[in-house]
Write a protein that holds these residues in place. Structure first.
Motif, PDB file in Angstrom:
ATOM      1  N   ARG A 192      -5.682   8.386   7.094  1.00 47.03           N
ATOM      2  CA  ARG A 192      -4.611   7.074   7.157  1.00 47.03           C
ATOM      3  C   ARG A 192      -4.415   6.466   8.410  1.00 47.03           C
ATOM      4  NH1 ARG A 192      -5.605   9.814   2.172  1.00 47.03           N
ATOM      5  NH2 ARG A 192      -3.724  10.123   0.939  1.00 47.03           N
ATOM      6  N   SER A 222     -11.278   0.984  -0.087  1.00 47.47           N
ATOM      7  CA  SER A 222     -10.232   1.896   0.809  1.00 47.47           C
ATOM      8  C   SER A 222      -9.864   3.281   0.146  1.00 47.47           C
ATOM      9  CB  SER A 222      -8.813   1.091   0.571  1.00 47.47           C
ATOM     10  OG  SER A 222      -8.431   1.293  -0.624  1.00 47.47           O
ATOM     11  N   THR A 269      -8.207  -1.591   4.304  1.00 46.70           N
ATOM     12  CA  THR A 269      -7.448  -0.624   5.353  1.00 46.70           C
ATOM     13  C   THR A 269      -5.874  -0.845   5.160  1.00 46.70           C
ATOM     14  OG1 THR A 269      -7.372  -2.651   6.951  1.00 46.70           O
ATOM     15  CG2 THR A 269      -9.127  -1.088   6.918  1.00 46.70           C
ATOM     16  N   LEU A 309     -12.619   5.386   2.057  1.00 40.03           N
ATOM     17  CA  LEU A 309     -12.329   5.478   3.504  1.00 40.03           C
ATOM     18  C   LEU A 309     -11.168   6.286   3.737  1.00 40.03           C
ATOM     19  CD1 LEU A 309     -12.601   1.679   4.469  1.00 40.03           C
ATOM     20  CD2 LEU A 309     -14.493   3.570   4.885  1.00 40.03           C
ATOM     21  N   VAL A 367      -3.571   1.245   2.078  1.00 36.83           N
ATOM     22  CA  VAL A 367      -3.284   2.405   2.759  1.00 36.83           C
ATOM     23  C   VAL A 367      -1.654   2.502   3.299  1.00 36.83           C
ATOM     24  CG1 VAL A 367      -3.661   3.725   5.021  1.00 36.83           C
ATOM     25  CG2 VAL A 367      -5.460   2.650   3.999  1.00 36.83           C
ATOM     26  N   LEU A 418      -7.500   4.632   9.996  1.00 35.03           N
ATOM     27  CA  LEU A 418      -7.713   3.689   9.146  1.00 35.03           C
ATOM     28  C   LEU A 418      -6.781   2.456   9.345  1.00 35.03           C
ATOM     29  CD1 LEU A 418      -9.863   2.719   7.073  1.00 35.03           C
ATOM     30  CD2 LEU A 418      -8.490   3.636   5.411  1.00 35.03           C
ATOM     31  N   TYR A 419      -5.525   2.799   9.334  1.00 36.45           N
ATOM     32  CA  TYR A 419      -4.467   1.826   9.345  1.00 36.45           C
ATOM     33  C   TYR A 419      -4.577   0.936  10.676  1.00 36.45           C
ATOM     34  CZ  TYR A 419       0.129  -0.086   8.432  1.00 36.45           C
ATOM     35  OH  TYR A 419       1.222  -0.843   8.177  1.00 36.45           O
ATOM     36  N   SER A 434      -6.880   0.834  12.977  1.00 40.28           N
ATOM     37  CA  SER A 434      -8.152   0.189  13.095  1.00 40.28           C
ATOM     38  C   SER A 434      -8.143  -1.170  12.403  1.00 40.28           C
ATOM     39  CB  SER A 434      -9.505   1.165  12.756  1.00 40.28           C
ATOM     40  OG  SER A 434      -9.243   1.477  11.373  1.00 40.28           O
ATOM     41  N   GLY A 435      -7.580  -0.896  11.090  1.00 42.87           N
ATOM     42  CA  GLY A 435      -7.513  -2.226  10.380  1.00 42.87           C
ATOM     43  C   GLY A 435      -6.669  -3.354  11.297  1.00 42.87           C
TER      44      GLY A 435
END
Length: 233
Positions: A91, A82, A140, A85, A144, A94-95, A97-98
């Motif tokens: 942020r 992470s 993620t 990433l 994050v 990534l958040y 999509s996680g």
């Protein structure tokens, strides 16, 4: 120490917790609170109950324990991943999509729960997906979230914003601690269970509870986190 104390007084002068609910700072508070609620209600509690959950899914105790050890190893690796990433993806992307990937995984886990308990293929598939879920979470949403909460608030209100967000996080955690035992115990006959998004009637969920937690996440994906490009990270 005296210099630090004087600096903190100067920074905090004229601010209060009410300031966190005014103007742009209200949006910043909402983002911090929302980020921490999502982290708590994204099904992450499965990881803490993973050994028991895998046993309920049909795996032998020794196999469930082995899978749990692998889960924590993947979690450590995912946290390190992470770091990189966040640098290259950002942020917000990534958040969200996680969260999206975790929703799909939980719905699939819940779907496999409808297979016969004697189906070892389904049981091992549930265990494997739980490992994938852990890797995704720790790469993620898990780490994050802390970066988002710390960075989205204004400098003068950072401490107060984090305090408010953490209070809401703890309240969400209490709800999780109450509902998870009912979700995971197929022999429970309670008529109502407090879910992340609503009061839902259920009976004998057992390993199918992944579906319920997965659907709980769907409304969270519509959160427009970080509309201001200056704080998208």
């Amino acid at each position: 120490m005296q210099h630090t104390n004087a600096h903190e007084k100067a920074v905090g002068e004229g601010t209060s917790y009410i300031s966190c609910f005014k103007g742009v700072d209200l949006r910043r508070t909402e983002v911090a609170v929302g980020a921490w609620i999502c982290q708590n209600w994204c099904g992450s509690s499965f990881m803490g109950w993973s050994t028991y959950f895998l046993e309920r899914a049909g795996l032998a105790t020794s196999n469930a324990f082995t899978m749990t050890i692998g889960q924590y190893a993947l979690g450590a690796v995912g946290t390190v991943v992470s770091w990189f990433l966040m640098t290259y993806i950002g942020r917000r992307k990534l958040y969200l999509s996680g969260l999206s990937i975790q929703t799909v995984i939980l719905v699939i886990i819940g779907g496999l729960g409808f297979a016969s308990r004697d189906s070892m293929g389904a049981s091992w598939a549930i265990g494997a997906l739980l490992l994938v879920y852990t890797a995704v979470y720790d790469a993620t949403v898990g780490p994050v979230c802390y970066a988002i909460v710390a960075e989205c608030s204004s400098t003068r209100l950072r401490a107060k914003t984090i305090v408010l967000a953490r209070i809401v996080y703890n309240i969400a955690g209490i709800i999780n601690f109450i509902k998870m035992p009912y979700f995971l115990n197929a022999d429970e006959r309670k008529s109502l269970c407090l879910s992340s998004s609503a009061i839902l009637t259920y009976s004998r969920l057992g390993r199918k509870s992944g579906t319920l937690l997965g659907w709980d996440l769907l409304p969270l994906h519509r959160l427009d986190l970080f509309p201001d490009p200056r704080i998208q990270g």
